[in-house]
Design an enzyme around this catalytic site. Structure first.
Site, PDB file in Angstrom:
ATOM      1  N   HIS A 167      -5.200  -2.335  -3.752  1.00  0.00           N
ATOM      2  CA  HIS A 167      -4.238  -1.742  -2.821  1.00  0.00           C
ATOM      3  C   HIS A 167      -2.850  -2.292  -3.097  1.00  0.00           C
ATOM      4  CE1 HIS A 167      -7.588  -0.066  -0.656  1.00  0.00           C
ATOM      5  NE2 HIS A 167      -8.055  -1.274  -0.336  1.00  0.00           N
ATOM      6  N   CYS A 219      -0.317   3.290   0.293  1.00  0.00           N
ATOM      7  CA  CYS A 219      -1.003   2.684  -0.850  1.00  0.00           C
ATOM      8  C   CYS A 219      -1.064   3.739  -1.940  1.00  0.00           C
ATOM      9  CB  CYS A 219      -2.408   2.224  -0.445  1.00  0.00           C
ATOM     10  SG  CYS A 219      -3.434   1.683  -1.837  1.00  0.00           S
ATOM     11  N   HIS A 226      -4.447   5.308  -3.078  1.00  0.00           N
ATOM     12  CA  HIS A 226      -5.231   5.958  -2.029  1.00  0.00           C
ATOM     13  C   HIS A 226      -4.371   6.779  -1.070  1.00  0.00           C
ATOM     14  CE1 HIS A 226      -7.481   2.143  -3.122  1.00  0.00           C
ATOM     15  NE2 HIS A 226      -8.324   3.107  -3.487  1.00  0.00           N
ATOM     16  N   MET A 247      -4.224   6.812   3.180  1.00  0.00           N
ATOM     17  CA  MET A 247      -3.877   5.415   3.392  1.00  0.00           C
ATOM     18  C   MET A 247      -2.369   5.260   3.444  1.00  0.00           C
ATOM     19  SD  MET A 247      -5.398   2.045   1.457  1.00  0.00           S
ATOM     20  CE  MET A 247      -5.161   0.402   2.138  1.00  0.00           C
TER      21      MET A 247
END
Length: 213
Positions: free
Chosen positions: A100, A140, A143, A148
């Protein structure tokens, strides 16, 4: 010279010698005590000053945002609900799963938040202090399409309640049981008024004797 006079004359120098020795001992003790006191005072003052200087970091409150808690693709808080903080708050981002990063999408003018674009894994932490009022949006990168994303709102009073809208009974600060008691009391008053009105208008009940033949 008589024996008594001889003993008296000999005792005077001995007493003087003993007194001199005692005085010297007391002086030595006072000197040693002064040295020890001075040393102890100097050491204590030096240590206290050093500790105060090294510990004075200052700063405002700290909030934690968990990155990918339990492997889920969210920032908590931040994804479902914005994290509201006051200016000067330090936010600590703590990685709870792997791969991440934090990419800044938008921020207030002059904020200059760089984020953390390097991919990191579980256990990594990153902190930033937010000073400028406004909304910060980030995501992120690996993602982002999975949702996210996160939001931080820097406001003057993050603990203030927001606006109007419907509120639950407990939001008014009164337990629900108290409302039921109040409703029951009002209902009892209404019933009493109706009964009194009926008696005054129609008189006694048909089942009550009037005393007439």
């Amino acid at each position: 010279m008589k024996r008594r006079d001889f003993l008296r004359a000999a005792s005077v120098p001995a007493a003087a010698t003993t007194a001199s020795a005692a005085a010297g001992s007391v002086a030595a003790q006072e000197t040693d005590g002064g040295t020890e006191t001075g040393t102890a005072t100097g050491t204590a003052m030096g240590t206290g000053t050093g500790t105060g200087t090294s510990g004075g970091s200052g700063g405002g409150p700290t909030k934690t945002v968990t990155v990918g808690p339990g492997g889920s693709l969210v920032f908590s808080p931040g994804t479902e609900d914005p994290l509201k903080i006051a200016p000067g708050t330090t936010v600590e981002f703590v990685w709870d799963s792997d791969n991440h990063n934090i990419v800044v999408e938008s921020q207030p003018e002059g904020a200059n938040w760089q984020g953390h674009e390097t991919l990191e894994n579980t256990g990594f932490t990153y902190t930033h202090t937010f000073e400028t009022l406004g909304t910060y949006e980030y995501y992120c990168e690996p993602h982002r399409t999975a949702g996210m994303v996160g939001t931080i709102e820097v406001v003057e009073n993050p603990n203030a309640g927001g606006g109007g809208g419907e509120k639950e009974l407990h939001d008014f600060g009164v337990p629900i049981q108290a409302h039921w008691v109040g409703a029951a009391t009002i209902l009892a008053i209404i019933v009493t008024i109706i009964f009194t009105f009926y008696v005054l208008k129609y008189g006694e009940s048909a089942h009550t004797g009037t005393g007439r033949n």
